[in-house]
Design an enzyme around this catalytic site. Structure first.
Site, PDB file in Angstrom:
ATOM      1  CG  ASP A 135      -1.875  -1.145   1.270  1.00 11.88           C
ATOM      2  OD1 ASP A 135      -2.189  -1.675   0.184  1.00 11.88           O
ATOM      3  OD2 ASP A 135      -2.298  -1.534   2.367  1.00 11.88           O
ATOM      4  NE  ARG A 136      -0.954   7.221  -2.387  1.00 15.70           N
ATOM      5  CZ  ARG A 136      -0.648   7.861  -3.519  1.00 15.70           C
ATOM      6  NH1 ARG A 136       0.477   8.568  -3.604  1.00 15.70           N
ATOM      7  NH2 ARG A 136      -1.449   7.786  -4.559  1.00 15.70           N
TER       8      ARG A 136
END
Length: 298
Positions: A135-136
């Site tokens: 995930d970012r």
């Protein structure tokens, strides 16, 4: 200069055809085999060979590594931290706040763009092939294959559990019991399309956790996965009542850290071509260490 990958036929594969060996033992797709055939890229004992030729114990099969013609993303200058690199793969330590690969409306300033620029500076053309995503806001280890064959082998390791990933997370509250397994299916969230949720109709998801350290209001956990569902760790820990500190999607933001306190800490896997064991650790980012220090002195 053409680059080949070399395989010696084991006794258990005696009598297979070249095509069967490529498919069953080496996991090549039919499409990839056709491409190799067009390029005359399959040699048996240093000679071109038909796909239906039977192989014998001790035979040496050489398969050409086809050259890439593009990066698949636009190269952009940016800092990358290399944990490991050879001619088959590269492992990077992704910082929090950066996407692994362009997606949706984000086409620039991702880890893949920066890696493409790194290759470009070395005069190398290699399609960017992330083995998995983070995930970012998650930091840590990300593996990239440098050719399609290595990618296929690594994906097989990932599916079989041969490639082992370990995460560290700081979660809200004291987890009780301090270690355990969360075996709960995960599927789409019933009302929020960008989220996942524990769902009886979802896919099987298994997360193992153990407490590394307790603080007055939080816990540092180590986590391993048997499955790789989207947002798996975040969803499972939230369901357990201990969302990750700073996870705005499944918990709430924190003044103590920008982003979420989830880090892909280590990798362990056999090299897909050279077979030696590779064990890597990604150093904690500064904001993760600062968060732990703040809780330790609270």
């Amino acid at each position: 200069m053409k680059l080949y990958t070399t395989y010696q036929v084991a006794e258990e594969h005696q009598g297979l055809t070249v095509e069967a060996y490529l498919k069953q033992v080496l996991s090549y797709s039919g499409r990839k085999i056709q491409k190799l055939t067009r390029h005359k890229g399959i040699l048996l004992n240093k000679k071109p060979v038909f796909l239906q030729k039977q192989i014998n114990t001790g035979d040496v099969l050489r398969v050409i590594v086809l050259e890439d013609s593009s990066y698949g993303v636009e190269p952009e200058p940016g800092q990358i931290e290399i944990l490991y690199e050879d001619r088959y793969l590269i492992v990077l330590n992704k910082p929090s706040g950066l996407l692994v690969h362009p997606t949706g409306q984000t086409t620039h300033r991702t880890l893949s763009n920066y890696l493409a620029y790194y290759y470009q500076q070395q005069g190398v053309i290699s399609t960017i092939r992330p083995l998995h995503r983070l995930d970012r806001e998650t930091s840590g280890c990300v593996v990239f294959a440098k050719d399609s064959r290595t990618q296929t082998l690594l994906e097989k390791f990932l599916q079989e559990g041969t490639l082992k990933r370990t995460y560290r997370a700081v979660v809200n509250g004291i987890v009780n019991p301090p270690s355990g397994t969360i075996n709960l299916p995960i599927g789409p969230h019933p009302t929020k399309p960008n989220r996942r949720a524990v769902n009886p109709k979802g896919d099987q998801a298994i997360t193992h956790y153990k407490t590394i350290q307790n603080f007055s209001e939080a816990s540092l956990l180590e986590l391993t996965l048997d499955t790789g569902r989207t947002h798996q760790i975040r969803v499972h820990l939230t369901y357990l009542g201990h969302p990750i500190v700073g996870d705005r999607m499944y918990g709430k933001s924190s003044a103590l850290i920008a982003g979420q306190a989830l880090h892909a800490y280590s990798l362990h896997f056999p090299h897909p071509v050279e077979h030696q064991e590779i064990a890597l650790q990604a150093p904690f980012p500064a904001n993760f260490l600062q968060l732990i220090d703040n809780y330790s002195h609270a």
